[in-house]
Design an enzyme around this catalytic site. Structure first.
Site, short mmCIF file in Angstrom:
data_model
loop_
_atom_site.label_atom_id
_atom_site.label_comp_id
_atom_site.label_asym_id
_atom_site.label_seq_id
_atom_site.Cartn_x
_atom_site.Cartn_y
_atom_site.Cartn_z
CD1 TRP A 100 -88.51 -3.23 -11.59
CD2 TRP A 100 -87.48 -2.03 -10.76
NE1 TRP A 100 -87.27 -3.24 -12.03
CE2 TRP A 100 -86.64 -1.69 -11.66
CE3 TRP A 100 -86.19 -0.01 -10.31
CZ2 TRP A 100 -85.44 -2.06 -11.90
CZ3 TRP A 100 -84.79 -0.29 -10.58
CH2 TRP A 100 -84.51 -1.17 -11.47
N GLY B 240 -85.99 -3.83 -5.04
CA GLY B 240 -86.52 -4.54 -3.28
C GLY B 240 -86.86 -6.06 -3.73
CG ASP C 280 -85.71 -8.77 6.05
OD1 ASP C 280 -84.36 -9.45 6.68
OD2 ASP C 280 -85.41 -8.15 4.92
CB ALA D 218 -84.15 1.16 -4.61
CE LYS E 204 -90.44 -4.60 -0.30
NZ LYS E 204 -90.46 -4.28 0.50
#
Length: 352
Positions: free
Chosen positions: A68, A64, A190, A62, A85
């Site tokens: 990536w 973010g 978050d 994905a 990440k």
């Protein structure tokens, strides 16, 4: 990466980037026209790349807020699956080393409902010459709360909200994870439907990129419109703002919350217009307190909110089944010796 999701990654900017002009499609790489910060929506790693001499990239999972997210195999530890990440979007080697050092505390967090952080590594991009930092995390298979919610559809294709009791159960697990972070003087910042995955029989928080120390007044603050508490922009995050995000997530999961990122970005709809609020008043009251504009009027701790949410869950199940679901007294009940694996064990006989 859809153009509508392309924004500058600089924390104090966030301007739209890479957008189409007329018939010309948006650029996937370039510089923010507002602040000049470089952006790229092209994956930096490719299948087969070896990061830190240890992690073999399998592909992208994905994209973010910081770049990536990749699936990789840890060739040094039993070929286990891991996630890489992006940590920081910078080519400054000194800044990268400082950022990695600052985030190492995340590797000390161990909790059943929080993804495990294994390592922090640097990787020199041979194509661009940039030094990129990555968090190496446990790979968690399953579906995010967002995927679970979006998969529920009515016969005519409209979104079918989660049963309120299912959402409450998710909320209780999330609060356990947040409570653990708070006990270590950390804030998650978050929490939202994208950042929690249902795997087997437990919920896990999967994105630790926004976690910060409660007394940190310098590092960038990350949050999401529609979930973030209104005071964060001026006074910064707190335990109260973390609990606010849980309340907002419960709302998003349990009814078709149109306008939660604009019209109702800092409020809830009229309870008379929402069926789940009319049916379960205690659930509505809990959300009102959790998302109160005044942080001092919200729950004092994750534990307190979890206890109240458990009470709401018991009431909801009681209303649905027509049978009372009393909780054991923590003061006068029998000594607990064996953990009960069922939240609501079958009842024998009548309850007075």
């Amino acid at each position: 990466m859809p153009e509508r999701k392309r924004f500058c990654s600089r924390a104090d900017c966030g301007a739209p980037v890479g957008r189409a002009r007329g018939e010309r499609p948006g650029r996937t790489e370039g510089f923010c026209t507002k602040c000049g910060h470089p952006y790229s929506f092209v994956p930096k790693l490719r299948a087969g790349d070896i990061v830190h001499g240890q992690y073999e990239v399998a592909g992208c999972l994905a994209h973010g807020g910081l770049g990536w997210i990749y699936l990789a195999v840890d060739r040094a530890v039993a070929d286990r699956w891991v996630v890489l990440k992006g940590l920081l979007d910078t080519g400054d080697q000194d800044a990268m080393a400082a950022a990695i050092s600052e985030r190492r505390f995340l590797a000390e967090i161990e909790h059943a409902n929080i993804v495990r952080i294994y390592n922090f590594v640097e990787h020199l991009d041979q194509r661009t010459g940039s030094l990129d930092g990555y968090i190496v995390m446990e790979y968690v298979g399953g579906k995010s709360l967002k995927e679970i919610a979006n998969a529920r559809r009515t016969p005519d294709g409209r979104r079918d909200p989660l049963p309120v009791e299912q959402a409450c159960a998710y909320g209780i697990e999330a609060l356990e994870a947040l409570g653990h972070l708070h006990s270590r003087n950390l804030l998650y910042c978050d929490f939202k439907v994208d950042n929690a995955i249902q795997t087997e029989d437990e919920l896990k928080l999967i994105d630790m990129g926004a976690v910060r120390r409660a007394d940190d007044d310098e590092s960038a603050i990350y949050g999401t419109v529609g979930y973030q508490a209104p005071e964060v922009a001026e006074t910064g995050p707190s335990v109260a703002s973390d609990l606010y995000t849980v309340g907002r997530t419960l709302a998003v999961l349990t009814f078709d919350f149109q306008g939660y990122t604009n019209t109702y970005a800092d409020s809830l709809p009229d309870p008379d217009t929402i069926e789940v609020f009319r049916r379960y008043e205690s659930f509505y009251r809990l959300l009102v307190r959790a998302t109160d504009p005044d942080p001092a009027r919200r729950f004092a701790s994750a534990q307190e909110m979890a206890e109240q949410l458990t009470g709401v869950l018991r009431e909801v199940v009681s209303l649905q089944t027509g049978r009372a679901r009393p909780a054991l007294s923590t003061l006068f009940g029998p000594e607990t010796r064996v953990t009960d694996t069922e939240l609501f064990p079958p009842l024998d006989g009548d309850v007075s």
